[in-house]
Write an enzyme that holds these catalytic residues in place. Structure first.
Site, PDB file in Angstrom:
ATOM      1  N   GLY A  23      43.271 -73.334  -0.003  1.00  0.00           N
ATOM      2  CA  GLY A  23      42.219 -74.114   0.656  1.00  0.00           C
ATOM      3  C   GLY A  23      41.095 -73.180   1.075  1.00  0.00           C
ATOM      4  O   GLY A  23      41.330 -72.006   1.395  1.00  0.00           O
ATOM      5  N   ASP A  57      40.817 -74.994  -4.011  1.00  0.00           N
ATOM      6  CA  ASP A  57      40.187 -76.241  -3.559  1.00  0.00           C
ATOM      7  C   ASP A  57      38.903 -75.931  -2.791  1.00  0.00           C
ATOM      8  O   ASP A  57      38.922 -75.150  -1.843  1.00  0.00           O
ATOM      9  CB  ASP A  57      41.159 -76.980  -2.619  1.00  0.00           C
ATOM     10  CG  ASP A  57      40.582 -78.298  -2.127  1.00  0.00           C
ATOM     11  OD1 ASP A  57      40.668 -79.287  -2.874  1.00  0.00           O
ATOM     12  OD2 ASP A  57      40.021 -78.326  -1.009  1.00  0.00           O
ATOM     13  N   TYR A  62      31.436 -77.564   1.741  1.00  0.00           N
ATOM     14  CA  TYR A  62      31.945 -76.331   2.368  1.00  0.00           C
ATOM     15  C   TYR A  62      30.910 -75.200   2.267  1.00  0.00           C
ATOM     16  O   TYR A  62      31.044 -74.181   2.940  1.00  0.00           O
ATOM     17  CB  TYR A  62      33.257 -75.852   1.719  1.00  0.00           C
ATOM     18  CG  TYR A  62      34.421 -76.822   1.819  1.00  0.00           C
ATOM     19  CD1 TYR A  62      34.381 -77.936   2.649  1.00  0.00           C
ATOM     20  CD2 TYR A  62      35.578 -76.606   1.083  1.00  0.00           C
ATOM     21  CE1 TYR A  62      35.449 -78.811   2.720  1.00  0.00           C
ATOM     22  CE2 TYR A  62      36.655 -77.476   1.152  1.00  0.00           C
ATOM     23  CZ  TYR A  62      36.575 -78.587   1.972  1.00  0.00           C
ATOM     24  OH  TYR A  62      37.636 -79.453   2.037  1.00  0.00           O
ATOM     25  N   LYS A  91      34.246 -81.467  -4.580  1.00  0.00           N
ATOM     26  CA  LYS A  91      34.156 -82.851  -4.070  1.00  0.00           C
ATOM     27  C   LYS A  91      32.708 -83.321  -3.899  1.00  0.00           C
ATOM     28  O   LYS A  91      31.835 -82.515  -3.579  1.00  0.00           O
ATOM     29  CB  LYS A  91      34.876 -82.947  -2.714  1.00  0.00           C
ATOM     30  CG  LYS A  91      36.253 -82.324  -2.739  1.00  0.00           C
ATOM     31  CD  LYS A  91      37.034 -82.528  -1.463  1.00  0.00           C
ATOM     32  CE  LYS A  91      38.275 -81.647  -1.452  1.00  0.00           C
ATOM     33  NZ  LYS A  91      38.115 -80.344  -0.807  1.00  0.00           N
ATOM     34  N   HIS A 134      34.808 -87.150  -1.639  1.00  0.00           N
ATOM     35  CA  HIS A 134      35.323 -86.391  -0.486  1.00  0.00           C
ATOM     36  C   HIS A 134      35.880 -87.298   0.616  1.00  0.00           C
ATOM     37  O   HIS A 134      36.874 -86.972   1.262  1.00  0.00           O
ATOM     38  CB  HIS A 134      34.188 -85.516   0.080  1.00  0.00           C
ATOM     39  CG  HIS A 134      34.657 -84.372   0.906  1.00  0.00           C
ATOM     40  ND1 HIS A 134      34.046 -83.149   0.917  1.00  0.00           N
ATOM     41  CD2 HIS A 134      35.694 -84.250   1.759  1.00  0.00           C
ATOM     42  CE1 HIS A 134      34.686 -82.335   1.745  1.00  0.00           C
ATOM     43  NE2 HIS A 134      35.692 -82.984   2.266  1.00  0.00           N
TER      44      HIS A 134
HETATM   45  N1  LIG Z   1      39.436 -83.505   1.731  1.00  0.00           N
HETATM   46  C1  LIG Z   1      39.222 -83.278   3.021  1.00  0.00           C
HETATM   47  O1  LIG Z   1      38.559 -84.050   3.714  1.00  0.00           O
HETATM   48  C2  LIG Z   1      39.813 -82.039   3.643  1.00  0.00           C
HETATM   49  C3  LIG Z   1      39.861 -81.923   5.042  1.00  0.00           C
HETATM   50  C4  LIG Z   1      40.434 -80.766   5.574  1.00  0.00           C
HETATM   51  C5  LIG Z   1      40.931 -79.785   4.729  1.00  0.00           C
HETATM   52  N2  LIG Z   1      40.841 -79.913   3.366  1.00  0.00           N
HETATM   53  C6  LIG Z   1      41.337 -78.865   2.425  1.00  0.00           C
HETATM   54  O2  LIG Z   1      42.618 -78.442   2.874  1.00  0.00           O
HETATM   55  C7  LIG Z   1      42.589 -77.044   3.140  1.00  0.00           C
HETATM   56  C8  LIG Z   1      43.532 -76.699   4.291  1.00  0.00           C
HETATM   57  O3  LIG Z   1      43.107 -77.310   5.506  1.00  0.00           O
HETATM   58  P1  LIG Z   1      42.432 -76.497   6.714  1.00  0.00           P
HETATM   59  O4  LIG Z   1      41.601 -75.385   6.167  1.00  0.00           O
HETATM   60  O5  LIG Z   1      41.779 -77.492   7.578  1.00  0.00           O
HETATM   61  O6  LIG Z   1      43.636 -75.946   7.564  1.00  0.00           O
HETATM   62  P2  LIG Z   1      45.022 -75.210   7.291  1.00  0.00           P
HETATM   63  O7  LIG Z   1      45.145 -74.644   5.920  1.00  0.00           O
HETATM   64  O8  LIG Z   1      46.075 -76.130   7.754  1.00  0.00           O
HETATM   65  O9  LIG Z   1      44.927 -74.050   8.349  1.00  0.00           O
HETATM   66  C9  LIG Z   1      44.055 -72.976   8.184  1.00  0.00           C
HETATM   67  C10 LIG Z   1      44.305 -72.020   9.345  1.00  0.00           C
HETATM   68  O10 LIG Z   1      45.655 -71.543   9.291  1.00  0.00           O
HETATM   69  C11 LIG Z   1      45.666 -70.109   9.340  1.00  0.00           C
HETATM   70  N3  LIG Z   1      46.785 -69.638   8.509  1.00  0.00           N
HETATM   71  C12 LIG Z   1      46.941 -69.797   7.165  1.00  0.00           C
HETATM   72  N4  LIG Z   1      48.097 -69.241   6.755  1.00  0.00           N
HETATM   73  C13 LIG Z   1      48.707 -68.732   7.883  1.00  0.00           C
HETATM   74  C14 LIG Z   1      49.931 -68.028   8.111  1.00  0.00           C
HETATM   75  N5  LIG Z   1      50.749 -67.745   7.104  1.00  0.00           N
HETATM   76  N6  LIG Z   1      50.216 -67.680   9.381  1.00  0.00           N
HETATM   77  C15 LIG Z   1      49.391 -67.982  10.422  1.00  0.00           C
HETATM   78  N7  LIG Z   1      48.206 -68.633  10.265  1.00  0.00           N
HETATM   79  C16 LIG Z   1      47.870 -68.996   9.003  1.00  0.00           C
HETATM   80  C17 LIG Z   1      44.306 -69.680   8.810  1.00  0.00           C
HETATM   81  O11 LIG Z   1      43.882 -68.458   9.403  1.00  0.00           O
HETATM   82  P3  LIG Z   1      43.723 -67.082   8.544  1.00  0.00           P
HETATM   83  O12 LIG Z   1      42.500 -67.254   7.656  1.00  0.00           O
HETATM   84  O13 LIG Z   1      43.552 -66.059   9.595  1.00  0.00           O
HETATM   85  O14 LIG Z   1      44.978 -66.907   7.749  1.00  0.00           O
HETATM   86  C18 LIG Z   1      43.403 -70.817   9.297  1.00  0.00           C
HETATM   87  O15 LIG Z   1      42.959 -70.580  10.619  1.00  0.00           O
HETATM   88  C19 LIG Z   1      41.112 -76.783   3.427  1.00  0.00           C
HETATM   89  O16 LIG Z   1      40.765 -75.416   3.364  1.00  0.00           O
HETATM   90  C20 LIG Z   1      40.443 -77.646   2.386  1.00  0.00           C
HETATM   91  O17 LIG Z   1      40.444 -76.992   1.128  1.00  0.00           O
HETATM   92  C21 LIG Z   1      40.306 -81.037   2.825  1.00  0.00           C
END
Ligand SMILES: NC(=O)c1ccc[n+]([C@@H]2O[C@H](COP(=O)([O-])OP(=O)(O)OC[C@H]3O[C@@H](n4cnc5c(N)ncnc54)[C@H](OP(=O)(O)O)[C@@H]3O)[C@@H](O)[C@H]2O)c1
Length: 317
Positions: A23, A57, A62, A91, A134
């Site tokens: 992500g 993704d 973004y 998206k 999106h």
């Molecule tokens: N379609 C949509 O509307 C939508 C909405 C939200 C998200 N998304 C997609 O889904 C992806 C994931 O969602 P998200 O970015 O909201 O949140 P997420 O992946 O659930 O969480 C990201 C956070 O977790 C930390 N992290 C990752 N791996 C870790 C580990 N092994 N240990 C501890 N912390 C860890 C990262 O920090 P570090 O960088 O310090 O590791 C970051 O702060 C997005 O990047 C995007 O591509 C899509």
């Protein structure tokens, strides 16, 4: 861990989607504002490809497509991957749902086509593997300095649009015909909105990307409220993690894949990117899996509250 060890799901389009991807959504700066961490994103994508990730993704909104494009180009030039080895998702922005712009004051003949062309140019690619709407909310838009923004009223409220998703979808189907997107799908759609597309489509949506984790398993794509809980600090997750000498994050990612979900955890930290990928060398027992099933509580961490008044807001029904 190699790319070959990652399980795939075969989508209705025939595309084999690795169940583990990176992500890359926006990052939050120290003042709490959302900003793309551009250098961090490029380095993260390059590192992830080096260690075997084959699924990335992103989204137009973004603001990091160009950096991701550079990372992909670098890895192709270095001979680490070929284009066809990598699944790239991007998206369509919330305010570009309109396939025909007769009633809109804008010069692009087709916003959807214009939008993917912009993304492809940013990504330095001829096609994307997955192109998603999106979110279901459509908004009026304005273009200034080549940037697309929301139209607001005097009080700063965003102005909605009312585009039928089936019309936007027809424009996405044409992207497949043109070879610009291998597969098309949606994101954040509720069941009713998905059904409307299924009833009116030529090509089925291959994906509905949604928030999904042990606190929000959405067996029927449903949700309720948000509470302040930290999933990685859940004692049940901690207990399972300890037993397998894994981190809580690894347990949670593995759990989703075991339950058939494709995951795209975001990180720019190489230690985390690697840790998140090292989840195919252990197995949880049936009783551990059912304990993790018990965590589900319809808890949405990303509720899109800024769009909650939109007529097409997906999470009210
Ligand atoms: N379609 C949509 O509307 C939508 C909405 C939200 C998200 N998304 C997609 O889904 C992806 C994931 O969602 P998200 O970015 O909201 O949140 P997420 O992946 O659930 O969480 C990201 C956070 O977790 C930390 N992290 C990752 N791996 C870790 C580990 N092994 N240990 C501890 N912390 C860890 C990262 O920090 P570090 O960088 O310090 O590791 C970051 O702060 C997005 O990047 C995007 O591509 C899509």
């Amino acid at each position: 861990m190699t790319a070959n060890a990652v399980p795939h799901v075969k989508l209705s389009s025939g595309l084999h989607l690795p169940m583990m991807g990176l992500g890359t959504s926006q990052f939050v700066n120290h003042q709490g504002a959302s900003v793309p961490n551009l250098k961090g994103t490029r380095e993260a994508v390059e590192y992830a490809i080096d260690i075997g990730y084959r699924h990335v993704d992103t989204a137009y909104s973004y603001g990091n497509e160009a950096e991701i494009g550079t990372a992909i180009r670098n890895k192709i030039q270095q001979g680490v991957i070929k284009r066809e080895d990598l699944i790239v998702t991007t998206k369509l922005f919330h305010n570009l749902h309109r396939a025909d712009v007769n009633n809109v004051d804008f010069r692009t003949p087709d916003l959807v086509l214009g939008s993917i062309k912009k993304s492809l140019k940013n990504l330095q690619l001829d096609y994307v593997d997955l192109y998603l709407i999106h979110a279901p909310m459509s908004y009026q838009f304005i273009v200034s300095d080549e940037k697309i923004g929301y139209v607001t009223d005097a009080n700063g409220n965003r102005l909605y649009d009312t585009v039928d998703h089936a019309d936007t979808w027809k424009a996405l189907e044409e992207l497949v015909d043109l070879g610009l997107a291998k597969s098309i799908g949606v994101s954040n759609f509720n069941i009713r909105q998905l059904q409307h597309l299924l009833d009116n489509c030529r090509i089925k949506p291959a994906v509905n990307q949604v928030e999904n984790h042990a606190y929000l398993m959405q067996p029927q794509l449903w949700n309720k409220t948000k509470e302040e809980l930290v999933l990685t600090e859940d004692p049940i997750v901690g207990e399972v993690a300890k037993r397998h000498s894994k981190s809580p994050t690894q347990v949670l990612i593995r759990y989703m894949i075991e339950r058939g979900r494709v995951v795209i955890p975001r990180s720019t930290n190489p230690v985390h990117i690697k840790e998140n990928f090292e989840i195919f060398d252990f197995e949880m027992s049936k009783s551990e899996m059912s304990k993790l099933d018990g965590l589900d509580r319809n808890l949405r961490f990303f509720p899109f509250t800024q769009f909650k008044d939109a007529p097409q807001f997906p999470f009210n029904d």
